[in-house]
Structures are given as C-alpha cells and as structure tokens.
Design a protein around this motif. Sequence first.
Motif, PDB file in Angstrom:
ATOM      1  N   ASN A   1      95.308  55.155  52.089  1.00  0.00           N
ATOM      2  CA  ASN A   1      96.520  55.205  52.926  1.00  0.00           C
ATOM      3  C   ASN A   1      96.170  56.721  53.590  1.00  0.00           C
ATOM      4  OD1 ASN A   1      98.680  55.419  54.375  1.00  0.00           O
ATOM      5  ND2 ASN A   1     100.097  54.707  52.575  1.00  0.00           N
TER       6      ASN A   1
ATOM      7  N   SER B   1      98.084  58.179  55.882  1.00  0.00           N
ATOM      8  CA  SER B   1      99.481  58.911  56.041  1.00  0.00           C
ATOM      9  C   SER B   1      99.948  59.805  54.737  1.00  0.00           C
ATOM     10  CB  SER B   1     100.510  57.804  56.290  1.00  0.00           C
ATOM     11  OG  SER B   1     100.872  57.181  55.156  1.00  0.00           O
ATOM     12  N   LEU B   2      99.197  59.857  53.825  1.00  0.00           N
ATOM     13  CA  LEU B   2      99.599  60.616  52.559  1.00  0.00           C
ATOM     14  C   LEU B   2      98.768  61.989  52.726  1.00  0.00           C
ATOM     15  CD1 LEU B   2      99.302  57.771  49.689  1.00  0.00           C
ATOM     16  CD2 LEU B   2     101.296  58.808  50.981  1.00  0.00           C
ATOM     17  N   LEU B   3      97.917  62.014  53.744  1.00  0.00           N
ATOM     18  CA  LEU B   3      97.179  63.133  53.796  1.00  0.00           C
ATOM     19  C   LEU B   3      97.998  64.015  54.907  1.00  0.00           C
ATOM     20  CD1 LEU B   3      93.499  61.785  54.302  1.00  0.00           C
ATOM     21  CD2 LEU B   3      94.387  62.807  52.110  1.00  0.00           C
TER      22      LEU B   3
END
Length: 181
Positions: free
Chosen positions: A105, A107-109
Amino acid sequence: SNGERTLDWQVGLYYFRQVIRGYGATGYGSAAPNWFLPAVPAAVSVPAISGFVAESYSDPRTWSYAGFGQLSWSLTDRLKLTGGLRLTHEKKSGTYSQWQASGANLSLLPPALAAAAQGIRNSFNPVASVESSFSNTSLSGLVNASYEVGSDAIVYASYQRGEKSGGLNLSVLPAGIEPDV
C-alpha cells in the motif's frame, strides 16, 4: 464434379470464427528490487515491486468468410488447364487491458517516496487499455497447366496469388505505435 469430364469444377464456402481469451499476471518476488533496481534505495524499490502483481486480459477475435471456385479443362487426355478464384473477407477486433492488482500500500509512504514507487510500478507494468479492429477483403487466384508425361509422372507450371490479412498486437505498446499489424 467427379473429375472425369472435359470440364470439371469445384465450388465452396468457407467460414472461420475464433475468439481467444487471455488472462495474464506478472508478479515480482522479494528479490526483484535487488535484481531490477540495485541503484534505487530500498525505501522506494522494496514497496514498489516486492510483492507487486499486475494482471491483464485480452480477447482477440477473428471472423473470416470466403467463397471459392475452380475449373479444370482437360484439353487432351494428358494436358489440363486449371483456374480458380477465392474472395475472402476477414474482420479482426480485440481489446487488451492491464491493471495493477496488488502490492504494498503506497499510501502509507511519504508522498515523495509513494510517487517514486508508483513511477517504478508504472514503468514495469503501466495501467493500459487498447482496443482495435479492422477488416480486409481480398481476391486470390491460381492458374495451372499440367501435362502427363507418363503413367507415373507429370510436368506442370503454376502461378498463384494469395494474401494474408494483418493481425492485432494486443499488449502494452509504446506511445504512437498502432496495435494493427
């Protein structure tokens, strides 16, 4: 006809339909970042392609119709002339799509790392959609002369003309490249 007359003939119709449904998947294992991206920092390369899977679907379709006829004229018991024509119409169409099915995922970065990782995914397996179709009509024919030299040998001369319609390249293509071959 039975092949035993002065003028013998053969006529026919041809029909062909083919649909191929292709399902594909490309997946990258845990060694992929080191193998494909050794110069890219692990903070980007590992979430980009380790465990990343892209899937695809294609469905090329072909329809072909033809009518043909051939006439053989026995000038003597040993000399024969043959001529024939075939009119063929083919239609080819199909679609191809590829999507990014699974992976880390992103979007967690942090936004900059997520954008870099997505850029890597897009360079390996971009989201794509291709659709194409075309049709082709062609006339082909033959002319043949044969002479029976003996009971087990003939001499002949033949001229034939034919055409093969194109095909479809249903895959991810570089910009500006048409899918019709």
